[in-house]
Design a protein around this motif. Structure first.
Motif, PDB file in Angstrom:
ATOM      1  N   HIS A  70     -23.746  -5.593   8.304  1.00  9.60           N
ATOM      2  CA  HIS A  70     -24.568  -4.893   9.278  1.00  9.60           C
ATOM      3  C   HIS A  70     -23.745  -3.914  10.106  1.00  9.60           C
ATOM      4  CE1 HIS A  70     -28.223  -7.859   9.448  1.00  9.60           C
ATOM      5  NE2 HIS A  70     -28.256  -7.052   8.407  1.00  9.60           N
ATOM      6  N   TYR A  71     -24.326  -2.745  10.324  1.00  7.40           N
ATOM      7  CA  TYR A  71     -23.646  -1.680  11.062  1.00  7.40           C
ATOM      8  C   TYR A  71     -23.398  -2.065  12.518  1.00  7.40           C
ATOM      9  CZ  TYR A  71     -23.136   2.670   8.357  1.00  7.40           C
ATOM     10  OH  TYR A  71     -22.698   3.667   7.517  1.00  7.40           O
ATOM     11  N   SER A  72     -22.260  -1.643  13.024  1.00  5.65           N
ATOM     12  CA  SER A  72     -21.957  -1.771  14.445  1.00  5.65           C
ATOM     13  C   SER A  72     -22.525  -0.572  15.200  1.00  5.65           C
ATOM     14  CB  SER A  72     -20.444  -1.821  14.645  1.00  5.65           C
ATOM     15  OG  SER A  72     -19.870  -0.566  14.294  1.00  5.65           O
ATOM     16  N   ILE A  73     -22.519  -0.641  16.522  1.00  7.08           N
ATOM     17  CA  ILE A  73     -23.005   0.480  17.323  1.00  7.08           C
ATOM     18  C   ILE A  73     -22.147   1.712  17.088  1.00  7.08           C
ATOM     19  CG2 ILE A  73     -21.669  -0.172  19.371  1.00  7.08           C
ATOM     20  CD1 ILE A  73     -25.242   1.302  19.318  1.00  7.08           C
ATOM     21  N   GLU A  74     -20.848   1.529  16.850  1.00  6.83           N
ATOM     22  CA  GLU A  74     -19.961   2.659  16.560  1.00  6.83           C
ATOM     23  C   GLU A  74     -20.385   3.364  15.283  1.00  6.83           C
ATOM     24  OE1 GLU A  74     -15.335   3.462  15.152  1.00  6.83           O
ATOM     25  OE2 GLU A  74     -15.917   1.494  15.919  1.00  6.83           O
ATOM     26  N   GLN A  75     -20.741   2.593  14.250  1.00  9.89           N
ATOM     27  CA  GLN A  75     -21.151   3.196  12.980  1.00  9.89           C
ATOM     28  C   GLN A  75     -22.472   3.938  13.114  1.00  9.89           C
ATOM     29  OE1 GLN A  75     -20.326  -0.724  10.932  1.00  9.89           O
ATOM     30  NE2 GLN A  75     -19.734   0.663   9.285  1.00  9.89           N
ATOM     31  N   ILE A  76     -23.401   3.397  13.887  1.00 11.96           N
ATOM     32  CA  ILE A  76     -24.684   4.080  14.080  1.00 11.96           C
ATOM     33  C   ILE A  76     -24.490   5.354  14.885  1.00 11.96           C
ATOM     34  CG2 ILE A  76     -26.989   3.862  15.100  1.00 11.96           C
ATOM     35  CD1 ILE A  76     -26.814   0.862  14.378  1.00 11.96           C
ATOM     36  N   TRP A  77     -23.607   5.319  15.873  1.00 11.30           N
ATOM     37  CA  TRP A  77     -23.259   6.528  16.624  1.00 11.30           C
ATOM     38  C   TRP A  77     -22.728   7.598  15.671  1.00 11.30           C
ATOM     39  CZ3 TRP A  77     -17.921   7.905  17.267  1.00 11.30           C
ATOM     40  CH2 TRP A  77     -17.703   9.021  18.077  1.00 11.30           C
ATOM     41  N   GLU A  78     -21.861   7.200  14.744  1.00 10.70           N
ATOM     42  CA  GLU A  78     -21.320   8.157  13.770  1.00 10.70           C
ATOM     43  C   GLU A  78     -22.423   8.732  12.890  1.00 10.70           C
ATOM     44  OE1 GLU A  78     -18.283   8.360   9.925  1.00 10.70           O
ATOM     45  OE2 GLU A  78     -18.446   6.503  11.079  1.00 10.70           O
ATOM     46  N   VAL A  79     -23.318   7.868  12.415  1.00 11.74           N
ATOM     47  CA  VAL A  79     -24.431   8.335  11.586  1.00 11.74           C
ATOM     48  C   VAL A  79     -25.273   9.356  12.333  1.00 11.74           C
ATOM     49  CG1 VAL A  79     -26.684   7.606  10.698  1.00 11.74           C
ATOM     50  CG2 VAL A  79     -24.623   6.407   9.993  1.00 11.74           C
ATOM     51  N   CYS A  80     -25.540   9.089  13.594  1.00 14.65           N
ATOM     52  CA  CYS A  80     -26.376  10.003  14.370  1.00 14.65           C
ATOM     53  C   CYS A  80     -25.697  11.348  14.580  1.00 14.65           C
ATOM     54  CB  CYS A  80     -26.752   9.367  15.709  1.00 14.65           C
ATOM     55  SG  CYS A  80     -27.947   8.019  15.513  1.00 14.65           S
ATOM     56  N   VAL A 130       0.855  -1.187   0.000  1.00 12.40           N
ATOM     57  CA  VAL A 130       0.000   0.000   0.000  1.00 12.40           C
ATOM     58  C   VAL A 130       0.886   1.231   0.000  1.00 12.40           C
ATOM     59  CG1 VAL A 130      -1.776   1.262   1.256  1.00 12.40           C
ATOM     60  CG2 VAL A 130      -1.840  -1.236   1.180  1.00 12.40           C
ATOM     61  N   ASP A 131       0.678   2.090  -1.003  1.00 12.25           N
ATOM     62  CA  ASP A 131       1.534   3.259  -1.185  1.00 12.25           C
ATOM     63  C   ASP A 131       0.716   4.550  -1.170  1.00 12.25           C
ATOM     64  OD1 ASP A 131       4.014   4.485  -1.585  1.00 12.25           O
ATOM     65  OD2 ASP A 131       3.748   4.547  -3.763  1.00 12.25           O
ATOM     66  N   VAL A 132      -0.373   4.521  -0.385  1.00 13.93           N
ATOM     67  CA  VAL A 132      -1.238   5.688  -0.247  1.00 13.93           C
ATOM     68  C   VAL A 132      -1.878   5.596   1.129  1.00 13.93           C
ATOM     69  CG1 VAL A 132      -3.246   4.509  -1.251  1.00 13.93           C
ATOM     70  CG2 VAL A 132      -3.093   6.993  -1.387  1.00 13.93           C
ATOM     71  N   PRO A 133      -2.134   6.723   1.798  1.00 10.66           N
ATOM     72  CA  PRO A 133      -2.762   6.632   3.128  1.00 10.66           C
ATOM     73  C   PRO A 133      -4.127   5.946   3.060  1.00 10.66           C
ATOM     74  CG  PRO A 133      -1.843   8.822   2.771  1.00 10.66           C
ATOM     75  CD  PRO A 133      -1.761   8.113   1.455  1.00 10.66           C
ATOM     76  N   ILE A 134      -4.330   4.965   3.921  1.00  9.13           N
ATOM     77  CA  ILE A 134      -5.595   4.252   4.016  1.00  9.13           C
ATOM     78  C   ILE A 134      -6.133   4.507   5.418  1.00  9.13           C
ATOM     79  CG2 ILE A 134      -6.732   1.989   3.949  1.00  9.13           C
ATOM     80  CD1 ILE A 134      -5.773   2.913   1.253  1.00  9.13           C
ATOM     81  N   GLU A 135      -7.148   5.339   5.520  1.00 13.19           N
ATOM     82  CA  GLU A 135      -7.616   5.780   6.822  1.00 13.19           C
ATOM     83  C   GLU A 135      -9.097   5.522   7.039  1.00 13.19           C
ATOM     84  OE1 GLU A 135      -6.425   9.830   6.689  1.00 13.19           O
ATOM     85  OE2 GLU A 135      -4.299   9.408   7.073  1.00 13.19           O
ATOM     86  N   SER A 136      -9.947   6.031   6.161  1.00 12.69           N
ATOM     87  CA  SER A 136     -11.394   5.962   6.378  1.00 12.69           C
ATOM     88  C   SER A 136     -11.938   4.583   6.043  1.00 12.69           C
ATOM     89  CB  SER A 136     -12.100   7.003   5.505  1.00 12.69           C
ATOM     90  OG  SER A 136     -11.976   6.662   4.132  1.00 12.69           O
ATOM     91  N   MET A 137     -13.184   4.366   6.435  1.00 12.71           N
ATOM     92  CA  MET A 137     -13.844   3.106   6.119  1.00 12.71           C
ATOM     93  C   MET A 137     -13.950   2.907   4.608  1.00 12.71           C
ATOM     94  SD  MET A 137     -17.616   1.845   7.305  1.00 12.71           S
ATOM     95  CE  MET A 137     -18.491   2.585   5.912  1.00 12.71           C
ATOM     96  N   SER A 138     -14.238   3.977   3.871  1.00  9.74           N
ATOM     97  CA  SER A 138     -14.345   3.846   2.419  1.00  9.74           C
ATOM     98  C   SER A 138     -12.980   3.550   1.796  1.00  9.74           C
ATOM     99  CB  SER A 138     -14.968   5.097   1.806  1.00  9.74           C
ATOM    100  OG  SER A 138     -14.262   6.262   2.167  1.00  9.74           O
ATOM    101  N   ASP A 139     -11.894   4.106   2.359  1.00 10.23           N
ATOM    102  CA  ASP A 139     -10.550   3.762   1.889  1.00 10.23           C
ATOM    103  C   ASP A 139     -10.310   2.261   2.017  1.00 10.23           C
ATOM    104  OD1 ASP A 139      -9.958   6.437   1.425  1.00 10.23           O
ATOM    105  OD2 ASP A 139      -8.845   6.706   3.286  1.00 10.23           O
ATOM    106  N   TRP A 140     -10.661   1.720   3.178  1.00  7.40           N
ATOM    107  CA  TRP A 140     -10.464   0.285   3.413  1.00  7.40           C
ATOM    108  C   TRP A 140     -11.338  -0.550   2.482  1.00  7.40           C
ATOM    109  CZ3 TRP A 140      -6.921  -2.427   6.103  1.00  7.40           C
ATOM    110  CH2 TRP A 140      -6.069  -1.694   6.936  1.00  7.40           C
ATOM    111  N   GLY A 141     -12.548  -0.069   2.208  1.00  5.86           N
ATOM    112  CA  GLY A 141     -13.406  -0.778   1.269  1.00  5.86           C
ATOM    113  C   GLY A 141     -12.805  -0.810  -0.127  1.00  5.86           C
ATOM    114  N   MET A 142     -12.239   0.309  -0.566  1.00  5.77           N
ATOM    115  CA  MET A 142     -11.618   0.352  -1.895  1.00  5.77           C
ATOM    116  C   MET A 142     -10.374  -0.519  -1.954  1.00  5.77           C
ATOM    117  SD  MET A 142     -12.170   4.284  -3.218  1.00  5.77           S
ATOM    118  CE  MET A 142     -11.782   5.124  -1.681  1.00  5.77           C
TER     119      MET A 142
END
Length: 427
Positions: A315-325, A202-214
């Motif tokens: 399925h979303y975790s409680i952490e992800q739902i907290w972020e959404v809220c 990996v030669d680019v910063p991988i930080e967010s959830m979408s980064d990890w998905g890509m």
């Protein structure tokens, strides 16, 4: 295949007809795979039942749901009485959320059949977790534990992140394992098959959830069903990021096992990850590959008017739902859009207690359980364009439901739900 005395006794019918049918299935399955023996498992995650037409056909007939289990879990046209399960077993996601049946366009008859199936499974001693991520709500295998799990995103998680051992099983093999506590000893149950085969730098910063998905989507596409070793990760990933990485890698390819040296349990070093293997091939994931993957994931989308935002695959975790809220509180879902968020039922109970369900509902969204749009084929009526933060969901949803789908960050998706338009992009 070599059987122990106990296994032979089950195979010969000394422990009942259902377990005899289960052993027959496992022996045939193991022989097809080239397995020399079975291995004990005390942790099974699978599904019981069939699609709605078959459930409707059998639910009220003689034999009832024993007939469904016999045919669809044991490959037996003969209806046999199904005993309680022999080992700890949990049920994966279902096709509907009975509490939101009207929103999902599901009729009362289907809900009745669903509840009857739930009661049947519970009567067998199966835990009704009803989620694609059972490790989030109580089924957390230990390192080295032999399991028999379905659901690709769950299998790759317990293999790589927890160090448990499972292949991506099916409804039949998990059903048989529930009754016998056995599964063929092959694939990722064997240590040498868990060693790395491909190197990904990996030669680019991988930080967010979408980064990890890509990153996961790129890795799966390039290594297919092999075992990648990923280096160059600068920041320790958490459960959410690894969950989405694995789900994406299992969708674009068939990855069931990977290593991130220094983070995953079987890979303290790169050398340990490969276990003496030489990499078959090496790949680099840099800025160019990140952009190409983003564009690939958004290839089905062109219309910027978004009428459906779906979050919660896996399925979303409680952490992800907290972020959404945090992103959603005090805002309203656009009149021309819909927001559905999927989470395990046990997690939803925590959301109810914490006020997160109220925040989502007051904004005009729905917090749902037990299924997701791609699996259950449930969406608001008339949807043409969706937005998701899951590389797995954007891979499947357009093909299954025939719609356009945008992929982006969770914040991009919430913004689309509130404005009714897609303004996301690679940052």
């Amino acid at each position: 295949m070599r059987l122990t005395d106990h296994e032979q006794a089950m195979y010969d019918g000394e422990h009942g007809v259902a377990r005899q049918k289960a052993m027959d299935l496992l022996v045939r399955y193991g022989n097809a795979l080239g397995a020399e023996r079975l291995v004990d498992t005390r942790n099974v995650a699978g599904t019981i039942g069939a699609t709605t037409p078959f459930m409707r056909k059998y639910a009220d007939e003689a034999g009832g749901l024993d007939a469904v289990f016999s045919e669809f879990n044991l490959d037996s046209r003969e209806v046999v009485r199904i005993p309680k399960v022999s080992v700890y077993s949990s049920h994966l996601q279902q096709g509907i959320d009975p509490e939101h049946a009207s929103e999902q366009g599901v009729g009362e008859d289907v809900v009745r059949i669903f509840r009857k199936g739930d009661a049947y499974s519970a009567g067998l001693g199966v835990q009704l977790l009803n989620t694609c991520a059972p490790y989030q709500v109580g089924n957390l295998p230990a390192r080295g534990e032999h399991c028999a799990w379905m659901e690709s995103s769950a299998v790759i998680y317990i293999n790589a992140v927890l160090g448990a051992k499972s292949n991506a099983e099916g409804r039949e093999s998990t059903g048989a394992a529930m009754l016998t506590g056995k599964i063929p000893y092959w694939g990722y149950h064997i240590d040498e098959n868990r060693r790395g085969t491909h190197a990904v730098e990996v030669d680019v910063p991988i930080e967010s959830m979408s980064d990890w998905g890509m990153l996961g989507y790129f890795v799966g596409d390039h290594v297919q069903d092999r075992v990648p070793v990923i280096t160059g990760i600068g920041q320790a990933p958490n459960m959410v990021r690894l969950k989405h990485f694995g789900a994406a890698a299992a969708s674009s390819g068939g990855v069931e096992m990977y290593h991130i040296p220094g983070y995953t349990p079987e890979a303290p070093t790169v050398a340990a990850a490969f276990g003496g293997n030489r990499p078959i091939e090496r790949f680099v994931f840099g800025r160019k590959e990140l952009r190409e993957t983003y564009e690939n994931l958004n290839a089905t989308a062109s219309d910027v008017d978004v009428d459906f935002v779906m979050l919660g695959c896996p399925h979303y975790s409680i952490e992800q739902i907290w972020e959404v809220c945090q992103l959603l509180e005090g805002r309203k879902v656009h009149v021309n859009s819909n927001l559905w968020i999927f989470t395990p039922r046990a997690t939803k109970q925590i959301c109810d207690q914490n006020g997160y369900t109220r925040i989502i509902t007051e904004a005009g969204g729905f917090l749902m359980s037990d299924t997701c749009s791609a699996l259950g084929r449930v969406m608001p009526k008339g949807v043409k364009v969706a937005a998701v933060d899951s590389a797995k969901q954007v891979h499947y949803l357009p093909a299954i439901m025939g719609i356009q789908a945008w992929f982006g960050s969770t914040a991009d998706c919430i913004d689309a739900a509130v404005t009714g338009r897609w303004n996301g992009g690679l940052r």
